[in-house]
Design an enzyme around this catalytic site. Structure first.
Site, PDB file in Angstrom:
ATOM      1  N   GLY A  33       0.817  -1.210   0.000  1.00 40.96           N
ATOM      2  CA  GLY A  33       0.000   0.000   0.000  1.00 40.96           C
ATOM      3  C   GLY A  33       0.849   1.257   0.000  1.00 40.96           C
ATOM      4  CG  ASN A  34      -0.612   4.697  -1.444  1.00 36.90           C
ATOM      5  OD1 ASN A  34      -1.241   5.558  -0.846  1.00 36.90           O
ATOM      6  ND2 ASN A  34      -1.150   3.979  -2.420  1.00 36.90           N
ATOM      7  NE  ARG A  35       3.901   7.985   5.211  1.00 44.61           N
ATOM      8  CZ  ARG A  35       4.525   9.161   5.198  1.00 44.61           C
ATOM      9  NH1 ARG A  35       5.476   9.400   4.320  1.00 44.61           N
ATOM     10  NH2 ARG A  35       4.209  10.088   6.056  1.00 44.61           N
TER      11      ARG A  35
END
Ligand code: CTP
Ligand code: CA
Length: 224
Positions: A33-35
């Protein structure tokens, strides 16, 4: 207070906003995933709603609550976001791609938990490219539909970042590209944002800075 003074200048318009970050599963319990927190996309959805638009919010893993008064479509993976967004985009006056879309996904998803005992001391993941939703929408070239992309860049030099934005705008083929800087301490969870917007034709440059709501209103001004 300022929001109340704004005219309902998007009344009757259908606006699709994507927000948050997509996640790609590795196995039943893990993902890549990402932030992205979803805050800028949520601010856009709220601002568009308050200005009278009919809003579809395609949301991937928001860290804060989704607004009321919008049609919420919750998704997890890039492919789900793609299907929901292309579907909502049909008949929309604007699509704003604020979501952080995973560029790659694991080539295979393990049916059961990946186990250390089977992997040993190293684990190699093979990732494959995801489809580019913004480019796909741009390729459709629907008259009367404005397409706004975002670019999150880690480039520290302002001029170099602007050049990255210009190149990305040309590559993506969207009408406007909102460029902002992200990093360990910038962008994602922050309440404020500073952006540079590059617009075709001719790469016109506008700047906006303030709360994510203020930046959202500056972006929506492009539709008026
Ligand atoms: N985007 C998309 N589909 C993807 C990847 C990105 O629709 N598979 C959209 C994002 O929502 C954003 C815009 O494209 O509005 C730009 O995303 P960004 O990650 O900055 O650009 P990329 O083209 O993916 O290039 P890179 O990450 O290599 O800089
Ligand atoms: Ca990307």
């Amino acid at each position: 207070a300022l929001a109340a003074l704004r005219p309902r200048d998007l009344t009757g318009r259908r606006v699709v906003v994507t927000a948050g970050g997509t996640r790609e599963p590795l196995d039943p319990v893990r993902f890549i995933g990402n932030r992205s927190s979803g805050r800028q996309g949520i601010a856009l959805a709220e601002a568009a709603r308050d200005r009278g638009a009919e809003v579809v919010l395609v949301a991937a893993h928001l860290e804060v609550a989704a607004p009321t008064g919008v049609e919420l479509q919750e998704v997890a993976t890039t492919e789900q976001l793609r299907v929901a967004t292309l579907d909502a985009a049909a008949g929309a006056d604007a699509v704003i791609m604020a979501a952080a879309v995973a560029d790659y996904r694991p080539e295979t998803v393990a049916p059961g938990k990946i186990k250390k005992e089977q992997q040993g001391d190293e684990l190699t993941l093979r990732l494959v490219r995801n489809p580019d939703i913004l480019a796909e929408l741009a390729a459709e070239r629907t008259p009367g539909r404005t397409l706004i992309g975002f670019a999150a860049e880690t480039e520290s030099d302002d001029d170099a970042m602007l050049e990255l934005g210009r190149a990305k705008l040309a590559r993506k083929g969207c009408d406007h590209l909102v460029v902002n800087r992200v990093g360990w301490n910038e962008g994602f969870a922050a309440a404020e944002n500073t952006v540079v917007i590059v617009s075709r034709p001719g790469d016109i440059v506008t700047r906006a800075s303030g709360t994510k709501r203020e930046v959202a209103d500056a972006i929506l001004d492009l539709l008026v």
